[in-house]
Design a protein around this motif. Structure first.
Motif, PDB file in Angstrom:
ATOM      1  N   VAL A 182       0.870  -1.180   0.000  1.00 37.68           N
ATOM      2  CA  VAL A 182       0.000   0.000   0.000  1.00 37.68           C
ATOM      3  C   VAL A 182       0.906   1.229   0.000  1.00 37.68           C
ATOM      4  CG1 VAL A 182      -1.780   1.278   1.239  1.00 37.68           C
ATOM      5  CG2 VAL A 182      -1.814  -1.213   1.232  1.00 37.68           C
ATOM      6  N   PHE A 183       0.693   2.132  -0.969  1.00 41.43           N
ATOM      7  CA  PHE A 183       1.604   3.260  -1.162  1.00 41.43           C
ATOM      8  C   PHE A 183       0.825   4.571  -1.148  1.00 41.43           C
ATOM      9  CE2 PHE A 183       3.428  -0.454  -3.105  1.00 41.43           C
ATOM     10  CZ  PHE A 183       4.756  -0.427  -2.688  1.00 41.43           C
ATOM     11  N   ALA A 184       1.525   5.623  -0.732  1.00 38.04           N
ATOM     12  CA  ALA A 184       0.903   6.940  -0.657  1.00 38.04           C
ATOM     13  C   ALA A 184       0.997   7.688  -1.965  1.00 38.04           C
ATOM     14  CB  ALA A 184       1.543   7.768   0.458  1.00 38.04           C
ATOM     15  N   ASP A 185       2.005   7.345  -2.803  1.00 42.74           N
ATOM     16  CA  ASP A 185       2.147   8.071  -4.068  1.00 42.74           C
ATOM     17  C   ASP A 185       2.501   7.099  -5.180  1.00 42.74           C
ATOM     18  OD1 ASP A 185       5.228   7.995  -4.343  1.00 42.74           O
ATOM     19  OD2 ASP A 185       4.911   8.827  -2.332  1.00 42.74           O
ATOM     20  N   LEU A 186       2.267   7.530  -6.419  1.00 42.33           N
ATOM     21  CA  LEU A 186       2.463   6.665  -7.578  1.00 42.33           C
ATOM     22  C   LEU A 186       3.940   6.355  -7.847  1.00 42.33           C
ATOM     23  CD1 LEU A 186       1.104   5.121  -9.872  1.00 42.33           C
ATOM     24  CD2 LEU A 186       1.208   7.209 -11.258  1.00 42.33           C
ATOM     25  N   PRO A 187       4.875   7.321  -7.774  1.00 36.66           N
ATOM     26  CA  PRO A 187       6.272   6.971  -8.037  1.00 36.66           C
ATOM     27  C   PRO A 187       6.784   5.839  -7.162  1.00 36.66           C
ATOM     28  CG  PRO A 187       6.005   9.355  -8.046  1.00 36.66           C
ATOM     29  CD  PRO A 187       4.706   8.774  -7.573  1.00 36.66           C
ATOM     30  N   ALA A 188       6.413   5.863  -5.888  1.00 37.26           N
ATOM     31  CA  ALA A 188       6.863   4.790  -4.997  1.00 37.26           C
ATOM     32  C   ALA A 188       6.273   3.453  -5.429  1.00 37.26           C
ATOM     33  CB  ALA A 188       6.472   5.106  -3.560  1.00 37.26           C
ATOM     34  N   ALA A 189       5.011   3.460  -5.832  1.00 37.99           N
ATOM     35  CA  ALA A 189       4.375   2.212  -6.269  1.00 37.99           C
ATOM     36  C   ALA A 189       5.029   1.694  -7.547  1.00 37.99           C
ATOM     37  CB  ALA A 189       2.891   2.456  -6.484  1.00 37.99           C
ATOM     38  N   LEU A 190       5.331   2.595  -8.509  1.00 41.56           N
ATOM     39  CA  LEU A 190       5.948   2.159  -9.760  1.00 41.56           C
ATOM     40  C   LEU A 190       7.379   1.668  -9.528  1.00 41.56           C
ATOM     41  CD1 LEU A 190       4.668   4.855 -12.280  1.00 41.56           C
ATOM     42  CD2 LEU A 190       3.911   2.492 -12.009  1.00 41.56           C
ATOM     43  N   ALA A 191       8.078   2.318  -8.598  1.00 39.97           N
ATOM     44  CA  ALA A 191       9.429   1.859  -8.286  1.00 39.97           C
ATOM     45  C   ALA A 191       9.403   0.438  -7.739  1.00 39.97           C
ATOM     46  CB  ALA A 191      10.088   2.816  -7.281  1.00 39.97           C
ATOM     47  N   HIS A 192       8.441   0.182  -6.867  1.00 36.34           N
ATOM     48  CA  HIS A 192       8.320  -1.180  -6.327  1.00 36.34           C
ATOM     49  C   HIS A 192       7.938  -2.160  -7.433  1.00 36.34           C
ATOM     50  CE1 HIS A 192       7.738  -4.026  -2.991  1.00 36.34           C
ATOM     51  NE2 HIS A 192       6.820  -4.555  -3.783  1.00 36.34           N
ATOM     52  N   ALA A 193       7.062  -1.719  -8.346  1.00 36.05           N
ATOM     53  CA  ALA A 193       6.671  -2.599  -9.453  1.00 36.05           C
ATOM     54  C   ALA A 193       7.870  -2.954 -10.324  1.00 36.05           C
ATOM     55  CB  ALA A 193       5.585  -1.898 -10.291  1.00 36.05           C
ATOM     56  N   ARG A 194       8.736  -1.964 -10.614  1.00 34.03           N
ATOM     57  CA  ARG A 194       9.939  -2.245 -11.416  1.00 34.03           C
ATOM     58  C   ARG A 194      10.859  -3.232 -10.699  1.00 34.03           C
ATOM     59  NH1 ARG A 194      11.206   4.099 -12.541  1.00 34.03           N
ATOM     60  NH2 ARG A 194       9.392   4.527 -13.870  1.00 34.03           N
ATOM     61  N   GLU A 195      11.007  -2.995  -9.403  1.00 32.97           N
ATOM     62  CA  GLU A 195      11.843  -3.901  -8.624  1.00 32.97           C
ATOM     63  C   GLU A 195      11.292  -5.317  -8.660  1.00 32.97           C
ATOM     64  OE1 GLU A 195      13.252  -4.482  -3.959  1.00 32.97           O
ATOM     65  OE2 GLU A 195      12.375  -2.589  -4.617  1.00 32.97           O
ATOM     66  N   HIS A 196       9.978  -5.428  -8.529  1.00 36.31           N
ATOM     67  CA  HIS A 196       9.346  -6.745  -8.546  1.00 36.31           C
ATOM     68  C   HIS A 196       9.528  -7.418  -9.899  1.00 36.31           C
ATOM     69  CE1 HIS A 196       6.435  -9.858  -7.412  1.00 36.31           C
ATOM     70  NE2 HIS A 196       5.969  -9.740  -8.660  1.00 36.31           N
ATOM     71  N   VAL A 197       9.351  -6.650 -10.980  1.00 38.06           N
ATOM     72  CA  VAL A 197       9.512  -7.218 -12.324  1.00 38.06           C
ATOM     73  C   VAL A 197      10.948  -7.648 -12.540  1.00 38.06           C
ATOM     74  CG1 VAL A 197       9.473  -6.665 -14.787  1.00 38.06           C
ATOM     75  CG2 VAL A 197       7.582  -5.967 -13.314  1.00 38.06           C
ATOM     76  N   GLY A 198      11.888  -6.831 -12.036  1.00 40.36           N
ATOM     77  CA  GLY A 198      13.294  -7.196 -12.176  1.00 40.36           C
ATOM     78  C   GLY A 198      13.617  -8.475 -11.438  1.00 40.36           C
ATOM     79  N   GLN A 199      13.045  -8.674 -10.269  1.00 43.65           N
ATOM     80  CA  GLN A 199      13.272  -9.894  -9.500  1.00 43.65           C
ATOM     81  C   GLN A 199      12.606 -11.095 -10.132  1.00 43.65           C
ATOM     82  OE1 GLN A 199      11.849  -8.949  -5.625  1.00 43.65           O
ATOM     83  NE2 GLN A 199      13.644  -7.716  -5.055  1.00 43.65           N
TER      84      GLN A 199
END
Length: 561
Positions: free
Chosen positions: A527-544
């Motif tokens: 659960v994120f407060a802003d979109l950049p943080a959510a997208l950063a986590h999504a990129r990290e997840h995709v990379g993993q």
């Protein structure tokens, strides 16, 4: 509670400007009384309670509502809409039933005023109001057919059916004298206002038909004997109270609705202060209680008489009070003359009144508006004619509410958005993000009527590794919508899709937590407060995720809107 009652009572400012306006107010009161006399007689006769009850109602309820109501120019008395409700009631229980029903309905309307329910009129849709106005006009006209044709009223509960039976009886044994008097009454009522708007056409029509009937010796039914004064107040028989509560509630609803509608129309015709809805309910409630105690029928604010009052120059409630006093003088002085009025004369006046209730341009406007509004209008009008007014209003409200929910649900959208790839230089990584991460912005209301739409839209995402749900555009969320979002999250995660949630307001987050929709997501820190943080986590997840995600099939972001 004491303060609430005090706010409903008369005050000195009700008569502000009276020193200048009293001549106009008195003249307007006399004008309205001339118009109201045949209508009060006609509606009472049509109800089946006798002309004297109509006069008592116009005097007592008219004076009570004038003194206590929330409108400066409202005129109250017997109306056609109330006749529609009372005719079947009188047929089932006898004419005396109108007295206890008036008292009980008045008490209910007073309670509505104390509970400040006057504002609820704003929630009654315009097509519904126009629909039952059309239906009432048809029923009023149908109720006049037996008297208009000089035949006995058939033992048929439905007014339209009774009109057909009465017409058949007339055709088998026509009385051309009655038909001639009817034509004279209709012509005079309809044509005289074209000479001048201030001409009391209804009174002139009744007078002319009465004189012609007397001179020609036409054997037509007349009003008959009237008392030469107002009856003393007495508590009506309330012994059958449980059986009367339902009819009283229906009468109270109609009295409140029609009175507030009439007051709103009057506001649009004047430049003075607007009416106080709760005070208007209080005044109408007390007026109905008084009417029942004095031997009158239920009353409401009357749109036609109120309009005449405004056009005649009324500025204060003294005009409506003067109208009641003039009618009281008629009861005391002119009762022998009123007794000779033919019923066909009153029927002719009411037929024209019913015709004028329907504004053709308004009907066309409703039918040309939206499909839902046209359906509400048509169903309400048809149900008023075929069933009864209360059933018609209930049906109209249900259909209008369902249509409104469908329209609001249609504004809910799950909008796909491109995934930002700022700072990603590798083309293959960019392509991987585009294929594997999907962002949905939820706009509009997410409630029970829109829930199925979102469930279908959000789960139609095969081949995606991460779904980001942006909730900042959600303006309404109910328990069903929150539960549905939880089901969406669960179904996506069962497919191996990671769900990230961003932007839920504090209120919506509390509801989502209460129904357990965010439990699994929150436990994973998704659960994120802003979109950049959510997208950063999504990129990290995709990379993993490695090349497993890279082999995922391309996804079309086309989503039903």
């Amino acid at each position: 509670m004491t303060g609430r009652v005090a706010a409903l009572l008369p005050r000195a400012e009700d008569y502000r400007g009276l020193r200048r306006s009293w001549p106009r107010d008195l003249a307007a009161g006399v004008t309205v009384a001339v118009v109201a006399l045949p209508l009060a007689l006609g509606f009472a006769v049509a109800t089946g309670v006798g002309a004297q009850v109509g006069l008592v109602t116009a005097v007592v309820a008219g004076a009570g509502a004038a003194l206590l109501g929330g409108s400066r120019v409202q005129v109250s008395g017997p109306t056609g809409a109330m006749t529609v409700v009372l005719v079947p009631l009188v047929a089932a229980h006898g004419p005396d039933v109108v007295y206890p029903v008036a008292v009980l309905a008045g008490v209910l309307v007073v309670l509505a005023a104390l509970l400040r329910l006057g504002r609820l009129l704003a929630y009654v849709p315009w097509p519904l109001v126009e629909g039952f106005t059309l239906g009432i006009a048809v029923v009023i006209a149908a109720q006049q057919v037996p008297s208009a044709l000089g035949v006995d009223r058939p033992e048929v509960e439905n007014a339209a059916g009774a009109a057909v039976v009465a017409a058949g009886r007339f055709l088998r044994d026509p009385d051309w004298a009655v038909l001639g008097l009817l034509a004279l009454a209709v012509a005079a009522t309809a044509l005289l206002p074209r000479l001048h708007r201030a001409v009391p056409a209804a009174l002139i029509a009744v007078t002319v038909v009465t004189v012609v009937a007397e001179l020609t010796g036409a054997g037509v039914a007349v009003i008959g004997a009237l008392p030469d004064g107002l009856p003393a107040p007495a508590l009506p028989d309330l012994g059958d109270l449980p059986a009367l509560l339902g009819p009283a509630a229906a009468v109270a609803f109609l009295a409140a609705l029609e009175s507030l509608l009439s007051a709103r129309v009057a506001d649009g015709m004047t430049d003075g202060p607007r009416h106080d809805a709760d005070r208007e309910l209080f005044g109408q409630g007390v007026a109905n209680v008084a009417s029942g105690l004095f031997g009158g029928m239920p009353a409401t604010g009357a749109i036609a008489r109120t309009a005449v009052n405004v056009r005649a120059g009324a500025s204060t409630r003294v005009a409506a009070l003067a109208h009641a006093l003039v009618l009281a003088a008629v009861v005391l002085v002119a009762a022998p003359l009123v007794e000779r009025i033919p019923l066909v004369a009153l029927a002719g006046v009411l037929l024209v009144t019913a015709y004028r209730m329907v504004e053709r341009h308004t009907v066309r406007a409703v039918l040309r508006s939206t499909r839902g509004d046209a359906v509400v209008f048509t169903l309400t009008a048809g149900a008023t004619i075929a069933l009864d007014l209360i059933a018609a209003v209930a049906l109209g409200l249900v259909v209008a509410a369902v249509w409104a929910l469908v329209q609001v649900a249609g504004t809910a959208r799950a909008v796909p958005e491109p995934v930002g790839a700022d700072g990603v230089d590798d083309d293959e990584e960019r392509a991987l993000l585009a294929r594997s991460v999907l962002v949905y912005r939820l706009d509009g209301p997410v409630f029970f009527a829109a829930a199925a739409h979102f469930l279908a839209a959000l789960t139609a995402s095969p081949g995606v590794a991460v779904v980001v749900l942006r909730l900042s555009g959600v303006d309404h969320l109910d328990a069903t919508g929150a539960r549905t979002l939880g089901e969406v999250v669960a179904e996506l995660e069962e497919r191996g899709v990671t769900v990230l949630v961003k932007g839920a307001s504090a209120e919506h987050a509390r509801l989502l937590t209460a129904v357990g929709a965010l439990a699994a997501v929150a436990a994973r820190g998704h659960v994120f407060a802003d979109l950049p943080a959510a997208l950063a986590h999504a990129r990290e997840h995709v990379g993993q995720s490695g090349r497993g995600c890279a082999q995922a099939a391309p996804v079309s972001p086309a989503v039903p809107r």
